[in-house]
Design an enzyme around this catalytic site. Structure first.
Site, PDB file in Angstrom:
ATOM      1  N   CYS A 251      55.758  76.541  77.180  1.00 21.61           N
ATOM      2  CA  CYS A 251      55.018  75.440  77.813  1.00 21.61           C
ATOM      3  C   CYS A 251      55.897  74.676  78.796  1.00 21.61           C
ATOM      4  O   CYS A 251      57.023  74.286  78.461  1.00 21.61           O
ATOM      5  CB  CYS A 251      54.478  74.493  76.741  1.00 21.61           C
ATOM      6  SG  CYS A 251      53.495  73.131  77.422  1.00 21.61           S
TER       7      CYS A 251
ATOM      8  N   CYS B 233      55.272  76.311  72.225  1.00 23.76           N
ATOM      9  CA  CYS B 233      55.975  75.255  72.961  1.00 23.76           C
ATOM     10  C   CYS B 233      57.078  75.812  73.855  1.00 23.76           C
ATOM     11  O   CYS B 233      57.354  75.263  74.923  1.00 23.76           O
ATOM     12  CB  CYS B 233      56.549  74.226  71.989  1.00 23.76           C
ATOM     13  SG  CYS B 233      55.288  73.320  71.062  1.00 23.76           S
TER      14      CYS B 233
ATOM     15  N   CYS C 159      56.457  66.502  76.261  1.00 20.56           N
ATOM     16  CA  CYS C 159      55.324  66.450  75.321  1.00 20.56           C
ATOM     17  C   CYS C 159      55.773  65.773  74.023  1.00 20.56           C
ATOM     18  O   CYS C 159      56.725  66.239  73.380  1.00 20.56           O
ATOM     19  CB  CYS C 159      54.816  67.857  75.018  1.00 20.56           C
ATOM     20  SG  CYS C 159      53.545  67.895  73.727  1.00 20.56           S
TER      21      CYS C 159
ATOM     22  N   LYS D 299      29.242  66.250  73.511  1.00 22.11           N
ATOM     23  CA  LYS D 299      30.053  67.197  74.270  1.00 22.11           C
ATOM     24  C   LYS D 299      29.158  68.172  75.031  1.00 22.11           C
ATOM     25  O   LYS D 299      29.333  68.395  76.239  1.00 22.11           O
ATOM     26  CB  LYS D 299      30.970  67.983  73.332  1.00 22.11           C
ATOM     27  CG  LYS D 299      31.819  69.039  74.047  1.00 22.11           C
ATOM     28  CD  LYS D 299      32.193  70.199  73.154  1.00 22.11           C
ATOM     29  CE  LYS D 299      31.052  71.179  72.996  1.00 22.11           C
ATOM     30  NZ  LYS D 299      31.451  72.430  72.311  1.00 22.11           N
TER      31      LYS D 299
END
Length: 286
Positions: free
Chosen positions: A274, A271, A280, A194
């Site tokens: 969102c 959520c 999702c 990474k």
């Protein structure tokens, strides 16, 4: 006699042509197998290598609704007000320093950032820069002093050791600069894939892969951007690179890290706030 011989020869010729035609139109068992062709792919070092794939490739897999999900995340990130936007690796180095010093500072900021919040990493980098963040100065700094400068980054004692070891290698093998390939970067103590891909992008302006941290790993699994559940960030990186268009590789880390810091939290994700709540796969469990 001559006529009979000519007739026999003509018959043998016809039979030979017939056998050849039969062999050409009815492929053998082995030839019916799919042929292998060589295709090019980007290697770990960012160069070109070869691998074999079948000439009848399957349609490329991609997640459902991913483009709409990505557009929604861009919309939620448009204010650029997450910690990564102000204190991420791209903000921690001295942009007025010589190029090799700047690259060294990028590398160290990413080494410090592992399992550490951006705010803590940024504060540690500020202390290091005020102390003098160059290869020579770090090598001359006592380990105890270096530890005080970077505390309280995660695993700071181990990072002191890695920073000293890596800095010595850079001095001895790279003329106080940093390597310009992923393969060489991951050989440095304390540097993983990474970090290496992010270093290549930020320090060398060369996109060699997707930088996958805990935020990218978590969100990719929640959105089902991986073909099957991945257990590690490195597995997630490989799966993402298999389908995500390459021109999005540089952007995706920044987008998902900030999204993970503000909305798609590790615990109790928001959520209801969102834009992806209807599309999702994980939103129903929130």
């Amino acid at each position: 006699m001559v006529t009979r011989q000519r007739s026999r020869a003509g018959g043998e010729a016809v039979a030979a042509v017939s056998r050849a035609h039969s062999m050409a139109t009815v492929p053998s068992k082995s030839s019916r197998k799919r042929k292998k062709v060589r295709v090019l792919y980007d290697s770990l070092e960012g160069g070109v290598a070869e691998k074999e794939e079948t000439d009848s490739r399957r349609p490329k897999w991609e997640p459902r609704n991913w483009r709409q999900q990505l557009d929604n995340i861009r919309e939620m990130r448009k204010n650029k007000d997450a910690p990564v936007d102000q204190m991420g690796a791209e903000k921690c180095f001295d942009s007025s320093a010589p190029p090799e010093v700047m690259r060294y500072q990028v590398l160290l900021s990413l080494m410090l950032s592992s399992q550490t919040k951006d705010q803590v990493t940024s504060a540690a980098m500020l202390c290091l820069r005020e102390h003098g963040l160059t290869v020579d100065n770090v090598l001359q700094t006592d380990d105890a002093i270096l530890g005080q400068l970077i505390y309280p980054v995660g695993f700071w004692k181990s990072k002191v050791k890695y920073i000293k070891q890596t800095t010595a290698i850079l001095k001895q093998q790279y003329g106080s600069d940093i390597p310009n390939t992923v393969a060489e970067l991951v050989e440095l103590p304390g540097v993983g894939p990474k970090m290496a891909h992010l270093v290549m992008n930020i320090a060398w302006n060369n996109v060699t892969g997707i930088g996958v941290d805990t935020h990218v790993h978590r969100i990719s699994n929640r959105l089902k951007w991986v073909q099957k559940e991945s257990k590690t960030p490195e597995q997630t990186r490989v799966m993402l690179e298999n389908w995500l268009p390459r021109d999005l590789w540089s952007e995706i880390n920044w987008l998902l890290v900030g999204f993970g810091q503000q909305i798609c939290l590790p615990v109790n994700p928001r959520c209801k706030e969102c834009l992806n709540r209807e599309i999702c796969p994980a939103a129903k469990r929130c």
